[in-house]
Design an enzyme around this catalytic site. Structure first.
Site, PDB file in Angstrom:
ATOM      1  N   THR A  62       2.305 -27.741  19.926  1.00 20.28           N
ATOM      2  CA  THR A  62       2.389 -28.417  18.630  1.00 20.28           C
ATOM      3  C   THR A  62       3.111 -29.760  18.727  1.00 20.28           C
ATOM      4  O   THR A  62       4.158 -29.869  19.368  1.00 20.28           O
ATOM      5  CB  THR A  62       3.081 -27.540  17.560  1.00 20.28           C
ATOM      6  OG1 THR A  62       3.202 -28.325  16.362  1.00 20.28           O
ATOM      7  CG2 THR A  62       4.465 -27.069  17.985  1.00 20.28           C
ATOM      8  N   MET A  63       2.572 -30.752  18.069  1.00 23.04           N
ATOM      9  CA  MET A  63       3.143 -32.100  18.051  1.00 23.04           C
ATOM     10  C   MET A  63       4.357 -32.202  17.122  1.00 23.04           C
ATOM     11  O   MET A  63       4.958 -33.258  16.983  1.00 23.04           O
ATOM     12  CB  MET A  63       2.082 -33.122  17.632  1.00 23.04           C
ATOM     13  CG  MET A  63       1.030 -33.325  18.689  1.00 23.04           C
ATOM     14  SD  MET A  63       1.746 -34.108  20.143  1.00 23.04           S
ATOM     15  CE  MET A  63       0.357 -33.991  21.264  1.00 23.04           C
ATOM     16  N   SER A 140      -6.356 -44.461   8.758  1.00 24.26           N
ATOM     17  CA  SER A 140      -7.221 -44.207   7.597  1.00 24.26           C
ATOM     18  C   SER A 140      -7.112 -45.351   6.610  1.00 24.26           C
ATOM     19  O   SER A 140      -6.122 -46.090   6.601  1.00 24.26           O
ATOM     20  CB  SER A 140      -6.744 -42.921   6.925  1.00 24.26           C
ATOM     21  OG  SER A 140      -7.272 -42.800   5.624  1.00 24.26           O
ATOM     22  N   TYR A 153       0.850 -37.939   3.782  1.00 22.90           N
ATOM     23  CA  TYR A 153      -0.169 -38.412   4.723  1.00 22.90           C
ATOM     24  C   TYR A 153      -0.219 -39.944   4.730  1.00 22.90           C
ATOM     25  O   TYR A 153      -0.206 -40.594   5.772  1.00 22.90           O
ATOM     26  CB  TYR A 153      -1.518 -37.818   4.296  1.00 22.90           C
ATOM     27  CG  TYR A 153      -2.712 -38.280   5.099  1.00 22.90           C
ATOM     28  CD1 TYR A 153      -3.033 -37.678   6.304  1.00 22.90           C
ATOM     29  CD2 TYR A 153      -3.537 -39.306   4.634  1.00 22.90           C
ATOM     30  CE1 TYR A 153      -4.136 -38.095   7.037  1.00 22.90           C
ATOM     31  CE2 TYR A 153      -4.640 -39.717   5.350  1.00 22.90           C
ATOM     32  CZ  TYR A 153      -4.948 -39.117   6.550  1.00 22.90           C
ATOM     33  OH  TYR A 153      -6.039 -39.524   7.268  1.00 22.90           O
ATOM     34  N   LYS A 157       0.502 -42.845   7.655  1.00 22.01           N
ATOM     35  CA  LYS A 157      -0.538 -43.799   8.071  1.00 22.01           C
ATOM     36  C   LYS A 157      -0.073 -45.251   7.872  1.00 22.01           C
ATOM     37  O   LYS A 157      -0.346 -46.107   8.708  1.00 22.01           O
ATOM     38  CB  LYS A 157      -1.848 -43.536   7.319  1.00 22.01           C
ATOM     39  CG  LYS A 157      -2.539 -42.208   7.684  1.00 22.01           C
ATOM     40  CD  LYS A 157      -2.841 -42.065   9.170  1.00 22.01           C
ATOM     41  CE  LYS A 157      -3.785 -40.918   9.487  1.00 22.01           C
ATOM     42  NZ  LYS A 157      -3.921 -40.666  10.932  1.00 22.01           N
ATOM     43  N   THR A 190     -15.686 -34.111   8.617  1.00 23.23           N
ATOM     44  CA  THR A 190     -15.111 -32.990   9.377  1.00 23.23           C
ATOM     45  C   THR A 190     -14.916 -31.805   8.423  1.00 23.23           C
ATOM     46  O   THR A 190     -14.736 -32.000   7.215  1.00 23.23           O
ATOM     47  CB  THR A 190     -13.769 -33.383  10.023  1.00 23.23           C
ATOM     48  OG1 THR A 190     -12.840 -33.749   9.000  1.00 23.23           O
ATOM     49  CG2 THR A 190     -13.931 -34.556  10.969  1.00 23.23           C
TER      50      THR A 190
HETATM   51  N1  LIG Z   1     -11.875 -36.649   8.174  1.00 25.66           N
HETATM   52  C1  LIG Z   1     -11.620 -37.697   7.402  1.00 25.66           C
HETATM   53  O1  LIG Z   1     -12.162 -37.864   6.295  1.00 25.66           O
HETATM   54  C2  LIG Z   1     -10.682 -38.746   7.873  1.00 25.66           C
HETATM   55  C3  LIG Z   1      -9.919 -38.612   9.025  1.00 25.66           C
HETATM   56  N2  LIG Z   1      -9.095 -39.623   9.412  1.00 25.66           N
HETATM   57  C4  LIG Z   1      -8.271 -39.476  10.605  1.00 25.66           C
HETATM   58  O2  LIG Z   1      -9.032 -39.012  11.691  1.00 25.66           O
HETATM   59  C5  LIG Z   1      -8.232 -38.202  12.531  1.00 25.66           C
HETATM   60  C6  LIG Z   1      -8.905 -36.877  12.775  1.00 25.66           C
HETATM   61  O3  LIG Z   1      -9.175 -36.256  11.539  1.00 25.66           O
HETATM   62  P1  LIG Z   1     -10.091 -34.953  11.441  1.00 25.66           P
HETATM   63  O4  LIG Z   1     -10.935 -34.865  12.641  1.00 25.66           O
HETATM   64  O5  LIG Z   1     -10.697 -34.934  10.110  1.00 25.66           O
HETATM   65  O6  LIG Z   1      -8.969 -33.805  11.504  1.00 25.66           O
HETATM   66  P2  LIG Z   1      -9.168 -32.234  11.761  1.00 25.66           P
HETATM   67  O7  LIG Z   1      -8.346 -31.543  10.727  1.00 25.66           O
HETATM   68  O8  LIG Z   1     -10.594 -31.874  11.894  1.00 25.66           O
HETATM   69  O9  LIG Z   1      -8.481 -32.046  13.188  1.00 25.66           O
HETATM   70  C7  LIG Z   1      -7.109 -32.204  13.332  1.00 25.66           C
HETATM   71  C8  LIG Z   1      -6.732 -31.933  14.778  1.00 25.66           C
HETATM   72  O10 LIG Z   1      -5.309 -31.989  14.906  1.00 25.66           O
HETATM   73  C9  LIG Z   1      -4.849 -30.747  15.475  1.00 25.66           C
HETATM   74  N3  LIG Z   1      -3.536 -30.422  14.920  1.00 25.66           N
HETATM   75  C10 LIG Z   1      -3.229 -29.973  13.686  1.00 25.66           C
HETATM   76  N4  LIG Z   1      -1.921 -29.724  13.587  1.00 25.66           N
HETATM   77  C11 LIG Z   1      -1.385 -30.006  14.797  1.00 25.66           C
HETATM   78  C12 LIG Z   1      -0.069 -29.927  15.332  1.00 25.66           C
HETATM   79  N5  LIG Z   1       0.962 -29.488  14.622  1.00 25.66           N
HETATM   80  N6  LIG Z   1       0.125 -30.292  16.629  1.00 25.66           N
HETATM   81  C13 LIG Z   1      -0.917 -30.710  17.389  1.00 25.66           C
HETATM   82  N7  LIG Z   1      -2.178 -30.808  16.949  1.00 25.66           N
HETATM   83  C14 LIG Z   1      -2.406 -30.458  15.653  1.00 25.66           C
HETATM   84  C15 LIG Z   1      -5.906 -29.735  15.111  1.00 25.66           C
HETATM   85  O11 LIG Z   1      -5.972 -28.655  16.010  1.00 25.66           O
HETATM   86  P3  LIG Z   1      -5.088 -27.328  15.929  1.00 25.66           P
HETATM   87  O12 LIG Z   1      -5.175 -26.813  14.537  1.00 25.66           O
HETATM   88  O13 LIG Z   1      -5.727 -26.462  16.967  1.00 25.66           O
HETATM   89  O14 LIG Z   1      -3.721 -27.747  16.341  1.00 25.66           O
HETATM   90  C16 LIG Z   1      -7.180 -30.554  15.259  1.00 25.66           C
HETATM   91  O15 LIG Z   1      -7.550 -30.621  16.601  1.00 25.66           O
HETATM   92  C17 LIG Z   1      -6.875 -38.102  11.842  1.00 25.66           C
HETATM   93  O16 LIG Z   1      -5.976 -39.015  12.401  1.00 25.66           O
HETATM   94  C18 LIG Z   1      -7.188 -38.459  10.406  1.00 25.66           C
HETATM   95  O17 LIG Z   1      -6.069 -39.007   9.750  1.00 25.66           O
HETATM   96  C19 LIG Z   1      -8.986 -40.771   8.705  1.00 25.66           C
HETATM   97  C20 LIG Z   1      -9.695 -40.948   7.570  1.00 25.66           C
HETATM   98  C21 LIG Z   1     -10.588 -39.958   7.061  1.00 25.66           C
HETATM   99  C1  LIG Z   2     -12.331 -47.182  -0.097  1.00 28.03           C
HETATM  100  C2  LIG Z   2     -13.267 -46.307  -0.838  1.00 28.03           C
HETATM  101  C3  LIG Z   2     -14.675 -46.803  -0.720  1.00 28.03           C
HETATM  102  C4  LIG Z   2     -13.238 -44.877  -0.398  1.00 28.03           C
HETATM  103  C5  LIG Z   2     -11.925 -44.163  -0.673  1.00 28.03           C
HETATM  104  C6  LIG Z   2     -12.102 -42.777  -0.255  1.00 28.03           C
HETATM  105  C7  LIG Z   2     -10.786 -41.970  -0.276  1.00 28.03           C
HETATM  106  C8  LIG Z   2     -10.809 -41.134  -1.518  1.00 28.03           C
HETATM  107  C9  LIG Z   2     -10.731 -41.144   1.004  1.00 28.03           C
HETATM  108  C10 LIG Z   2     -10.812 -42.040   2.256  1.00 28.03           C
HETATM  109  C11 LIG Z   2      -9.980 -41.395   3.325  1.00 28.03           C
HETATM  110  C12 LIG Z   2      -9.625 -40.081   2.795  1.00 28.03           C
HETATM  111  C13 LIG Z   2      -8.472 -39.223   3.351  1.00 28.03           C
HETATM  112  C14 LIG Z   2      -8.219 -39.330   4.793  1.00 28.03           C
HETATM  113  O1  LIG Z   2      -7.912 -40.389   5.289  1.00 28.03           O
HETATM  114  C15 LIG Z   2      -8.162 -38.167   5.622  1.00 28.03           C
HETATM  115  C16 LIG Z   2      -8.012 -36.937   5.105  1.00 28.03           C
HETATM  116  C17 LIG Z   2      -7.718 -35.840   6.038  1.00 28.03           C
HETATM  117  C18 LIG Z   2      -8.436 -34.588   5.662  1.00 28.03           C
HETATM  118  O2  LIG Z   2      -8.059 -33.506   6.488  1.00 28.03           O
HETATM  119  C19 LIG Z   2      -8.186 -34.268   4.196  1.00 28.03           C
HETATM  120  C20 LIG Z   2      -8.690 -35.370   3.336  1.00 28.03           C
HETATM  121  C21 LIG Z   2      -8.039 -36.718   3.626  1.00 28.03           C
HETATM  122  C22 LIG Z   2      -6.590 -36.715   3.147  1.00 28.03           C
HETATM  123  C23 LIG Z   2      -8.832 -37.827   2.894  1.00 28.03           C
HETATM  124  C24 LIG Z   2      -8.631 -37.856   1.359  1.00 28.03           C
HETATM  125  C25 LIG Z   2      -9.546 -38.904   0.680  1.00 28.03           C
HETATM  126  C26 LIG Z   2      -9.492 -40.283   1.299  1.00 28.03           C
HETATM  127  C27 LIG Z   2      -8.202 -40.996   0.929  1.00 28.03           C
END
Ligand SMILES: NC(=O)C1=CN([C@@H]2O[C@H](COP(=O)(O)OP(=O)(O)OC[C@H]3O[C@@H](n4cnc5c(N)ncnc54)[C@H](OP(=O)(O)O)[C@@H]3O)[C@@H](O)[C@H]2O)C=CC1
Ligand SMILES: CC(C)CCC[C@@H](C)[C@H]1CC[C@H]2[C@@H]3C(=O)C=C4C[C@@H](O)CC[C@]4(C)[C@H]3CC[C@]12C
Length: 265
Positions: A62-63, A140, A153, A157, A190
């Site tokens: 865990t991180m 993000s 969150y 970021k 995702t």
């Molecule tokens: N999906 C989206 O809409 C968006 C995502 N992002 C960014 O993209 C990146 C990836 O997001 P996404 O793929 O959706 O995330 P997921 O939730 O799908 O994956 C998160 C990953 O982090 C790991 N993780 C969770 N908790 C811990 C911990 N305590 N220690 C180590 N590892 C951990 C999880 O694995 P495990 O549980 O096995 O530890 C998993 O591999 C992030 O930085 C997110 O902020 C940015 C904007 C939008």
């Molecule tokens: C600029 C506009 C065109 C779009 C805005 C969209 C907003 C609503 C979108 C864009 C990026 C998004 C968040 C994000 O960065 C990553 C995650 C991690 C995931 O596990 C849970 C959801 C969460 C918090 C998203 C929540 C909704 C956000 C703010």
């Protein structure tokens, strides 16, 4: 470009990180992946080997534990005999909710989403200096503009932007050839994101995680300072006043004096 390169991918057990690992494997990179869930990581590395990775290892943990964060880098360096690229992608599971006064939980999110990034970066810098390597930070749009329900969150970021944009300037001033790529992402499809947004955010179609992973890798390989995916969100991060002011602030610094008196660690 990434064939034979040695890469660490965090948060690679699922989501975007998993897709990044698969793309790098197809390109023939050496991989060390990390996350908490060992069973998922095992599946990811066996898939990576099938896809053509030069080598693939996993380090579970865990991180939240910053000692673990540092150890991942040192162990990965030993396993691969060096490091070319560090991809920082993991995040703590997100709860979309109003801030309820729970400061301890914000600290935990900051440890996972921010301090572990800094810890890994610090441990990786000596190896990356040797290889003129790259750091890729997955962030993000929520680190550039604000929306409710994700104060913790969003804080992490925004902090990443502050830290890595500043570090980018320092590396440039000290002529250290390590690239930093900040990846600004919109809503990606995702499982975790789709699940936590259901019933909360409507009328936004998420972008595909596979293509997102390619854009992240491309940004790192091309040593871009910032990338946005999908490209439609570029407009939300366009801040010409910031860019101009940063430029003029830097002009007031006595660079010769600073570079003479300070060493980059
Ligand atoms: N999906 C989206 O809409 C968006 C995502 N992002 C960014 O993209 C990146 C990836 O997001 P996404 O793929 O959706 O995330 P997921 O939730 O799908 O994956 C998160 C990953 O982090 C790991 N993780 C969770 N908790 C811990 C911990 N305590 N220690 C180590 N590892 C951990 C999880 O694995 P495990 O549980 O096995 O530890 C998993 O591999 C992030 O930085 C997110 O902020 C940015 C904007 C939008
Ligand atoms: C600029 C506009 C065109 C779009 C805005 C969209 C907003 C609503 C979108 C864009 C990026 C998004 C968040 C994000 O960065 C990553 C995650 C991690 C995931 O596990 C849970 C959801 C969460 C918090 C998203 C929540 C909704 C956000 C703010």
């Amino acid at each position: 470009m990434l064939q034979g390169k040695r890469v660490i991918v965090t948060g690679a057990s699922t989501g975007i990180g998993e897709q990044i690992a698969y793309h790098l494997a197809r390109m023939g990179a050496h991989l060390v992946v990390t996350a908490r869930t060992e069973a998922k990581l095992k599946k990811v590395i066996s898939e990576c080997l099938k896809l053509g990775a030069a080598s693939a290892h996993f380090i579970p943990g865990t991180m939240e534990d910053l000692v673990f964060a540092e150890q991942v880098v040192t162990k990965a360096g030993k396993l691969m005999g060096g490091l070319d690229m560090l991809i920082l992608n993991h995040i703590a599971p997100v709860n979309l909710r109003f801030f309820n006064g729970d400061v301890a939980s914000i600290r935990k999110v900051m440890d996972i989403n921010f301090f572990s990034y800094i810890t890994m970066t610090s441990a990786a810098l000596p190896m990356l200096k040797v290889t003129n390597g790259s750091i890729v930070v997955v962030s993000s749009i929520a680190g550039k503009l604000i929306t409710p329900l994700i104060a913790d969150y969003s804080a992490a970021k925004f902090a990443l932007d502050g830290f890595y944009s500043s570090l980018q300037k320092e590396l440039q001033l000290m002529n250290v050839n390590i690239s930093i790529t900040l990846c600004i992402l919109g809503f990606i499809n995702t499982d975790s994101a789709v699940k936590s947004l259901s019933g909360i955010v409507e009328n936004i179609t998420p972008s595909p995680k596979e293509e997102c992973a390619v854009e992240i890798i491309k940004g790192g390989a091309l040593r871009q300072k910032v990338i946005a995916y999908p490209s439609s969100i570029y407009i939300s991060m366009w801040n010409p006043i910031r860019t101009i002011q940063e430029y003029f602030i830097l002009l007031t610094y006595n660079i010769d004096n600073i570079t003479r008196n300070q060493q980059f660690s």
